[in-house]
Design an enzyme around this catalytic site. Structure first.
Site, PDB file in Angstrom:
ATOM      1  N   LYS A  34       0.843  -1.202   0.000  1.00 11.35           N
ATOM      2  CA  LYS A  34       0.000   0.000   0.000  1.00 11.35           C
ATOM      3  C   LYS A  34       0.880   1.255   0.000  1.00 11.35           C
ATOM      4  CE  LYS A  34      -0.277  -0.218   5.030  1.00 11.35           C
ATOM      5  NZ  LYS A  34      -0.977  -0.917   6.129  1.00 11.35           N
ATOM      6  N   ARG A 129     -10.701  -0.173  14.124  1.00  6.81           N
ATOM      7  CA  ARG A 129     -10.566   0.634  12.914  1.00  6.81           C
ATOM      8  C   ARG A 129     -11.697   0.228  11.976  1.00  6.81           C
ATOM      9  NH1 ARG A 129      -4.740   0.783   9.984  1.00  6.81           N
ATOM     10  NH2 ARG A 129      -5.252  -1.393   9.556  1.00  6.81           N
ATOM     11  N   HIS A 158      -6.463  -7.648  12.330  1.00  7.40           N
ATOM     12  CA  HIS A 158      -5.218  -6.880  12.369  1.00  7.40           C
ATOM     13  C   HIS A 158      -4.850  -6.624  13.821  1.00  7.40           C
ATOM     14  CE1 HIS A 158      -2.051  -4.484  10.768  1.00  7.40           C
ATOM     15  NE2 HIS A 158      -2.522  -3.329  11.173  1.00  7.40           N
ATOM     16  N   ARG A 210       0.752 -11.332   6.435  1.00 10.54           N
ATOM     17  CA  ARG A 210       0.535 -10.064   5.718  1.00 10.54           C
ATOM     18  C   ARG A 210       1.646  -9.115   6.107  1.00 10.54           C
ATOM     19  NH1 ARG A 210      -4.410  -9.693   8.081  1.00 10.54           N
ATOM     20  NH2 ARG A 210      -3.592  -7.936   9.224  1.00 10.54           N
ATOM     21  N   TYR A 249      16.675  30.454   7.630  1.00  8.36           N
ATOM     22  CA  TYR A 249      15.451  31.161   8.033  1.00  8.36           C
ATOM     23  C   TYR A 249      15.363  31.296   9.545  1.00  8.36           C
ATOM     24  CZ  TYR A 249      13.518  30.465   3.322  1.00  8.36           C
ATOM     25  OH  TYR A 249      13.291  30.470   1.983  1.00  8.36           O
ATOM     26  N   CYS A 295      15.127  24.010   4.986  1.00 11.45           N
ATOM     27  CA  CYS A 295      14.296  24.774   4.044  1.00 11.45           C
ATOM     28  C   CYS A 295      13.458  23.798   3.215  1.00 11.45           C
ATOM     29  CB  CYS A 295      15.167  25.601   3.097  1.00 11.45           C
ATOM     30  SG  CYS A 295      16.443  26.582   3.895  1.00 11.45           S
ATOM     31  N   MET A 296      12.675  24.327   2.301  1.00 12.10           N
ATOM     32  CA  MET A 296      11.822  23.458   1.499  1.00 12.10           C
ATOM     33  C   MET A 296      12.649  22.511   0.630  1.00 12.10           C
ATOM     34  SD  MET A 296       8.759  24.405  -1.174  1.00 12.10           S
ATOM     35  CE  MET A 296       7.733  25.272  -0.002  1.00 12.10           C
ATOM     36  N   ASP A 297      13.733  23.036   0.040  1.00 17.00           N
ATOM     37  CA  ASP A 297      14.490  22.258  -0.938  1.00 17.00           C
ATOM     38  C   ASP A 297      15.952  22.070  -0.571  1.00 17.00           C
ATOM     39  OD1 ASP A 297      12.156  22.692  -2.644  1.00 17.00           O
ATOM     40  OD2 ASP A 297      12.971  24.729  -2.822  1.00 17.00           O
TER      41      ASP A 297
HETATM   42  C1  PLP Z   1      -0.239  -1.958   6.787  1.00 19.38           C
HETATM   43  C2  PLP Z   1      -0.887  -3.208   7.162  1.00 19.38           C
HETATM   44  C3  PLP Z   1      -0.152  -4.399   7.272  1.00 19.38           C
HETATM   45  C4  PLP Z   1       1.349  -4.440   7.194  1.00 19.38           C
HETATM   46  O1  PLP Z   1       1.896  -4.118   8.434  1.00 19.38           O
HETATM   47  P1  PLP Z   1       3.485  -4.185   8.683  1.00 19.38           P
HETATM   48  O2  PLP Z   1       3.627  -3.825  10.098  1.00 19.38           O
HETATM   49  O3  PLP Z   1       4.097  -3.203   7.757  1.00 19.38           O
HETATM   50  O4  PLP Z   1       3.897  -5.580   8.372  1.00 19.38           O
HETATM   51  C5  PLP Z   1      -0.844  -5.564   7.496  1.00 19.38           C
HETATM   52  N1  PLP Z   1      -2.195  -5.568   7.622  1.00 19.38           N
HETATM   53  C6  PLP Z   1      -2.939  -4.455   7.560  1.00 19.38           C
HETATM   54  C7  PLP Z   1      -4.415  -4.522   7.722  1.00 19.38           C
HETATM   55  C8  PLP Z   1      -2.306  -3.228   7.342  1.00 19.38           C
HETATM   56  O5  PLP Z   1      -3.037  -2.117   7.288  1.00 19.38           O
END
Ligand code: PLP
Length: 367
Positions: A34, A129, A158, A210, A249, A295-297
């Site tokens: 993601k 969540r 999760h 995951r 700055y 700074c920004m850049d």
């Molecule tokens: C981001 C996420 C993960 C991955 O988590 P890590 O700690 O980067 O391994 C797994 N499951 C869900 C639902 C997530 O949002």
């Protein structure tokens, strides 16, 4: 690439990490890519993970999933966040799996053309969540979805405290196991472990892991994963500044003696946030403090000795681990890398060589 500010992404290390994680858990791997693979480049990271044996990709939104489809990826992809119910047809037409996360969502989605759509039931075991909290609601959702011809291909939860509390993880796991048992359905994918849990928890119920952050070698539990990321820039100017002058700055830093001040082309618009003032970067094995406001850049650093223009400056990498930088900024590695902005070129190391730049998308046939 013309501006000398880049993030290096070592795809060999990522592939090795996928193989190590697989050895540790002995389960199928869902690579969580993601947010453009946490800022590292989703196509490149996805390809490295798939080549190393990952069997599914997970993303946060339908846009991210469609991006993979548009790049020619035809394999399994799961959306972990909420998709609008009216986009059911887009999901089924593109063979994209998504999270079914509430009874309201389920009742809404079946009003649309959702036959053949694949979902994973999201079970909320304490994160609060998204996800179902009550088994009774999950059972109702299961029946509504099956009746509408939706494919119930997975179930997941999760964990919220895998980096801090074993006890909380245990409790969440028991709730998840209870739900899986009560639903009594032959789910093809059962998953709960994120990176940390994959390494220290190792449950016996799930059949896939995951993982996101551990792909890059970052884990509080397993030190032999390979660090895959580095952020670098180059010195563009170096000068002696007499005592009593100020830098940048707001004139927040004053030279105490004659000091050698260097300038580097990286700033907060690259994701090098202003809180980095006072921290150190590494130039040719020497540490140099960030002086004055970022700074920004551009940013100024106090050089301990004269350095050649063009010397490589490490922001994080082998001298300053990303974990250390995160700790010094009171944040987590995830936030630092996902904030590195699009104008920072990503360089990919493959088979020991820098093989591609981020701005050239990989050909469709390659993934
Ligand atoms: C981001 C996420 C993960 C991955 O988590 P890590 O700690 O980067 O391994 C797994 N499951 C869900 C639902 C997530 O949002």
């Amino acid at each position: 690439m013309y501006r000398d500010t880049w993030m290096e992404v070592d795809l060999d290390a990522i592939a090795d990490n996928v193989r190590s994680i697989h050895q540790i858990c002995g389960k199928r791997i869902i690579a969580v890519i993601k947010a453009d693979a946490y800022g590292c480049g989703d196509i490149q990271v996805a390809k490295a993970c798939l080549d190393a044996g990952a069997e599914m990709l997970a993303v946060s939104s339908l846009d991210e999933a469609m991006m993979l489809r548009n790049e020619g990826y035809g394999g399994e992809v799961l959306i972990l966040g909420a998709v609008n119910p009216e986009d059911a047809l887009v999901l089924s037409e593109n063979g994209i799996s998504t999270a079914a996360f509430s009874l309201d969502w389920v009742k809404e989605v079946v009003k649309h053309d959702c036959s053949g759509m694949k979902v994973h039931l999201a079970v909320d075991t304490g994160m609060n969540r998204i996800g179902f909290r009550e088994i009774r609601e999950m059972e109702e959702a299961r029946d509504i979805l099956l009746h509408a011809g939706v494919k119930l291909t997975g179930i997941f939860t999760h964990f919220c405290c895998t980096d801090t509390s074993r006890e909380m993880t245990d409790r969440q796991y028991l709730k998840f196991a209870e739900a899986v048992k009560a639903l009594d359905y032959p789910f093809e994918w059962i998953h709960c472990d994120n990176s940390d849990a994959t390494i220290f928890f190792r449950d016996s119920l799930s059949n896939a892991c995951r993982v996101g952050i551990s792909l890059y070698g970052i884990s509080g539990f397993k030190k032999d994963l390979k660090p895959a990321l580095g952020l670098y820039t180059k010195l563009v100017m170096s000068k002696l500044v007499p005592a009593g002058e100020t830098i940048g700055y707001g004139a927040t830093y004053e030279t105490k003696t004659t000091e050698r001040i260097g300038t580097i082309p990286i700033g907060y618009a690259d994701g090098f946030i202003r809180a980095n003032q006072g921290r150190k970067v590494c130039i040719d094995g020497c540490y140099a403090e960030v002086v004055g406001r970022v700074c920004m850049d551009q940013t100024m650093i106090r050089l301990p000795e004269e350095k050649q223009i063009g010397s490589v400056v490490e922001i994080f990498g082998s001298h300053i681990p990303l974990e250390q930088m995160a700790a010094e900024l009171h944040t987590i590695p995830y936030e630092i890398i996902s904030l590195i902005s699009g104008r920072v070129t990503r360089l990919y190391r493959k088979n020991g060589k820098i093989s591609s730049e981020s701005n050239e998308r990989i050909l469709k046939s390659e993934i």
